[in-house]
Design an enzyme around this catalytic site. Sequence first.
Site, PDB file in Angstrom:
ATOM      1  N   LYS A 127      -0.653 -12.403  15.997  1.00 36.81           N
ATOM      2  CA  LYS A 127      -2.120 -12.402  15.888  1.00 36.81           C
ATOM      3  C   LYS A 127      -2.624 -13.538  15.004  1.00 36.81           C
ATOM      4  O   LYS A 127      -3.564 -14.255  15.378  1.00 36.81           O
ATOM      5  CB  LYS A 127      -2.606 -11.057  15.334  1.00 36.81           C
ATOM      6  CG  LYS A 127      -4.129 -10.950  15.252  1.00 36.81           C
ATOM      7  CD  LYS A 127      -4.571  -9.612  14.670  1.00 36.81           C
ATOM      8  CE  LYS A 127      -4.275  -9.512  13.199  1.00 36.81           C
ATOM      9  NZ  LYS A 127      -4.902  -8.340  12.556  1.00 36.81           N
ATOM     10  N   THR A 128      -1.996 -13.728  13.853  1.00 34.97           N
ATOM     11  CA  THR A 128      -2.456 -14.773  12.928  1.00 34.97           C
ATOM     12  C   THR A 128      -2.300 -16.151  13.551  1.00 34.97           C
ATOM     13  O   THR A 128      -3.210 -16.988  13.499  1.00 34.97           O
ATOM     14  CB  THR A 128      -1.667 -14.693  11.607  1.00 34.97           C
ATOM     15  OG1 THR A 128      -1.852 -13.408  11.019  1.00 34.97           O
ATOM     16  CG2 THR A 128      -2.139 -15.757  10.634  1.00 34.97           C
ATOM     17  N   HIS A 133      -9.889  -3.464  13.561  1.00 37.16           N
ATOM     18  CA  HIS A 133      -8.804  -4.126  12.833  1.00 37.16           C
ATOM     19  C   HIS A 133      -8.303  -5.272  13.711  1.00 37.16           C
ATOM     20  O   HIS A 133      -7.307  -5.162  14.409  1.00 37.16           O
ATOM     21  CB  HIS A 133      -7.682  -3.126  12.540  1.00 37.16           C
ATOM     22  CG  HIS A 133      -6.652  -3.659  11.607  1.00 37.16           C
ATOM     23  ND1 HIS A 133      -5.339  -3.255  11.619  1.00 37.16           N
ATOM     24  CD2 HIS A 133      -6.727  -4.584  10.607  1.00 37.16           C
ATOM     25  CE1 HIS A 133      -4.653  -3.887  10.689  1.00 37.16           C
ATOM     26  NE2 HIS A 133      -5.478  -4.694  10.062  1.00 37.16           N
ATOM     27  N   LYS A 149      -8.138  -2.564   1.608  1.00 36.56           N
ATOM     28  CA  LYS A 149      -8.057  -1.605   2.699  1.00 36.56           C
ATOM     29  C   LYS A 149      -8.846  -0.338   2.399  1.00 36.56           C
ATOM     30  O   LYS A 149      -9.255   0.371   3.324  1.00 36.56           O
ATOM     31  CB  LYS A 149      -6.594  -1.267   2.993  1.00 36.56           C
ATOM     32  CG  LYS A 149      -5.829  -2.433   3.632  1.00 36.56           C
ATOM     33  CD  LYS A 149      -6.520  -2.933   4.912  1.00 36.56           C
ATOM     34  CE  LYS A 149      -5.703  -3.996   5.617  1.00 36.56           C
ATOM     35  NZ  LYS A 149      -6.412  -4.552   6.800  1.00 36.56           N
ATOM     36  N   ARG A 206       1.941 -12.178  -0.841  1.00 35.26           N
ATOM     37  CA  ARG A 206       0.611 -12.359  -0.250  1.00 35.26           C
ATOM     38  C   ARG A 206      -0.184 -13.433  -0.985  1.00 35.26           C
ATOM     39  O   ARG A 206       0.099 -13.775  -2.129  1.00 35.26           O
ATOM     40  CB  ARG A 206      -0.177 -11.045  -0.325  1.00 35.26           C
ATOM     41  CG  ARG A 206       0.383  -9.921   0.533  1.00 35.26           C
ATOM     42  CD  ARG A 206      -0.198  -9.951   1.917  1.00 35.26           C
ATOM     43  NE  ARG A 206       0.265  -8.867   2.753  1.00 35.26           N
ATOM     44  CZ  ARG A 206      -0.250  -8.572   3.933  1.00 35.26           C
ATOM     45  NH1 ARG A 206      -1.270  -9.284   4.400  1.00 35.26           N
ATOM     46  NH2 ARG A 206       0.227  -7.584   4.656  1.00 35.26           N
ATOM     47  N   ASP A 234      -9.022 -10.469  10.107  1.00 39.49           N
ATOM     48  CA  ASP A 234      -8.450  -9.127   9.943  1.00 39.49           C
ATOM     49  C   ASP A 234      -9.423  -7.977  10.198  1.00 39.49           C
ATOM     50  O   ASP A 234      -9.030  -6.985  10.807  1.00 39.49           O
ATOM     51  CB  ASP A 234      -7.882  -8.990   8.531  1.00 39.49           C
ATOM     52  CG  ASP A 234      -6.950  -7.795   8.386  1.00 39.49           C
ATOM     53  OD1 ASP A 234      -6.151  -7.563   9.312  1.00 39.49           O
ATOM     54  OD2 ASP A 234      -7.022  -7.103   7.369  1.00 39.49           O
ATOM     55  N   SER A 271       1.853  -6.067  13.161  1.00 44.24           N
ATOM     56  CA  SER A 271       2.688  -7.092  12.544  1.00 44.24           C
ATOM     57  C   SER A 271       3.739  -7.599  13.532  1.00 44.24           C
ATOM     58  O   SER A 271       4.392  -6.812  14.231  1.00 44.24           O
ATOM     59  CB  SER A 271       3.376  -6.515  11.308  1.00 44.24           C
ATOM     60  OG  SER A 271       4.210  -7.460  10.702  1.00 44.24           O
ATOM     61  N   ARG A 322       0.829  -1.192   0.000  1.00 44.59           N
ATOM     62  CA  ARG A 322       0.000   0.000   0.000  1.00 44.59           C
ATOM     63  C   ARG A 322       0.876   1.260   0.000  1.00 44.59           C
ATOM     64  O   ARG A 322       2.027   1.242   0.422  1.00 44.59           O
ATOM     65  CB  ARG A 322      -0.914   0.027   1.232  1.00 44.59           C
ATOM     66  CG  ARG A 322      -2.046  -0.989   1.196  1.00 44.59           C
ATOM     67  CD  ARG A 322      -2.978  -0.816   2.392  1.00 44.59           C
ATOM     68  NE  ARG A 322      -2.253  -0.914   3.656  1.00 44.59           N
ATOM     69  CZ  ARG A 322      -1.937   0.114   4.424  1.00 44.59           C
ATOM     70  NH1 ARG A 322      -2.262   1.340   4.053  1.00 44.59           N
ATOM     71  NH2 ARG A 322      -1.285  -0.050   5.564  1.00 44.59           N
TER      72      ARG A 322
END
Length: 552
Positions: free
Chosen positions: A262-263, A240, A221, A343, A277, A258, A76
Site C-alpha cells: 500500500k505505501t 483505513h 490510533k 517508526r 493511512d 501490512s 500497540r
Amino acid sequence: MLHHLWRYTYNTSKALSLEQLTRWGLHNVSVVRNASTPELYEIAAMDPLSPDPETRPGSISSTGAMVAYSGRRTGRSPTDKRVVFDEQTEHEIWWGNVNIPIPKRSHNLLEQVALQFLNTRPRLFVVDGYAGWDPHSRLRIRVFCTRAYHALFMQNMLIKPTNEELKKDFSDDVDFHIFNAGPMSAPKLVEGVGSETCVSVNLTDKKMVILGSQYAGEMKKGVFGVTHYMFPKQGILTLHSSANEGVNGDVTLLFGLSGTGKTTLSADPKRKLIGDDEHGWSDNGIFNIEGGCYAKCVDLSYEKEPEIYNAIKFGSVLENVEFLSKDSREVDYHNISITENTRVSYPLDFIPGAKNPAVGGHPKNILFLTCDAYGVLPPVSLLTPEQAMYHFISGYTAKVAGTEMGVKEPVATFSACFGEAFLPLHPTLYATMLAEKMKEHGTKCWLVNTGWSGGKYGIGKRMSLKYTRTIIDAIHSGELANAEYDNFEIFNLQIPKRATGVPDNMLHPKNTWINKSEFDKTLRQLADKFQKNFKKYADKATSDVINAGPSI
C-alpha cells in the site's frame, strides 16, 4: 533557563487558565502548550529519564530528527484497550475481542491515577489540533502528556491550527481529550484491567486515558478509533486507507494490510498524495484525518522509499531506532534489536507534492490490495457493490509464517474493513456506508493481488511490481473499466481478458500454474477460509452480501 522554559508559556496568550485546568482535574502549574518544534527539542534534550527504567534518553539523528524510545512497549497493545460500557454505548458498540468493556467506575479510577501522575511531573505538555481536514466536520482534539517526544509526535499527526483557529476553537472546551500518563503503570486490581497497560476510552464523556505504554502510536490510533465512532454519526465514512489524486482530479483510495504494498503503490510520481493511512468520506469528498505520516523504518533506504527517507529531518520523530555509531548519530535502519516496529513521524508537508489542504473529490476508484501467498487470486478483478462489501468486511491478505524448524506455509489473515482493531461499531455498518457512497458517486472497486503467481509461496513467484503498477495505471486511465471480462470460478470475480503491458495468461491465475488440479484444490481451500471467517459477521449482513462471497 530550564525553569524559565517550563513556565513562560503560562503567561502568554497560548496558556490555559487555572479554571480550565481545574475543570479537568489538573493543577500542574508548569504547563507547556503548543510549543514550537525547537522548544520541544530543547526540553527533550534536558528531560530527566522516564519512570520506566527501560526507557533510554533521547537524542538527535545526523539528519536532525528527534530520536526517542518508548520503553517496554514498542507497539500497540490491542488486548489492553477498553471501552466504557454505559447506557449510551451498551447497544452501539461492537462488543467482543476488539472492544472489551470496562465499567465506568473503573475508567474513573484510571483517570484519577493518570491525573495524579500528570499533576506531579516536572511539566505538563498540552497539544491542540484537529482530526480531519474538512473544516465542516473536523474534531478538536486536546492531548495532555509529559514527554516532549509525545508532544512533537501529536503536533505532527494532528492538523495544526492557525493562531486564529486556536483562539476561536480551542479557547475553551474541545471535542475529545487524551490523558497520556503512559510512563505510569495501570493498577491491576481495578476491575476490567488485565495488565500494567490500559488504554481506556470513554466515548460518552469523550476522554481517553493511557497508562503503562509510552508507544506514541497509541495516541494516533486512539484518535482514529474515536473518528470511527463520531464521524459516522455525521454521515462520514472513516477509512483505513491511503489516497492520492491524478492530474485531472480523480481520486483513488488504496486499502491493504501490512505487506500488500500500500505505501509503495500510494507513492505514485504521477499523482498527488492526499494521505497515507486514515481518511474520511463525506458529502464533500475525501479528506485526510491526519496532519502527518507515521511510517515504518525497518530496512528503509533512499533507493526503496526516497520520499520517506528524505522526510527524516528536523521536526521528525524517530522511534526506537539504533545508530550505526554513537559519534555519527547515523541511523541503522537494518538494526531491529529493540523492535522490528521502528517508526518515524513527520508532517505531511515533508512529502514533496502532497496536497495541502489534504482533501479531494469523491473517489473514482477503490483498490483492495491483497498479498495472496496462496497464489490463486487474480492480479486484478472488478467487484460489484455487494462484492465490495463482502471483501471490505473480510479484509483479506496472506502472510508467510516461519517456524523454528524452517517450515513455511501461507497463513490467511483477515481484518474487517482492513482495520478491525480500530472499529467501535459493527463492520457491516461501515460496509453499508461504503456501498451506498459507491453507488451514489459511481465509484468502481477493484481487488488487486500483489502476492504470488504461478503457485503458492515457495513454488510460484511474487507478482512483479512493474505489472502491478501497469494494472493500476490501466485502472486510472479507464482502460480496464471498458475492458471485456471473464468470470473467475468459485469467487465469481470479473477478470479482464486483456490489459496493456501485462501478459494475457497472467490475468487468469490458473494459466500460470503447472499443476492445474493443485490450483483448483488450493482455490477451494482459500474459499473455505473466507466462508469460515465471514461467519463472524453474518448475523448483521444481508443475504446479498453473504452470497457475494465465494461459493464451493
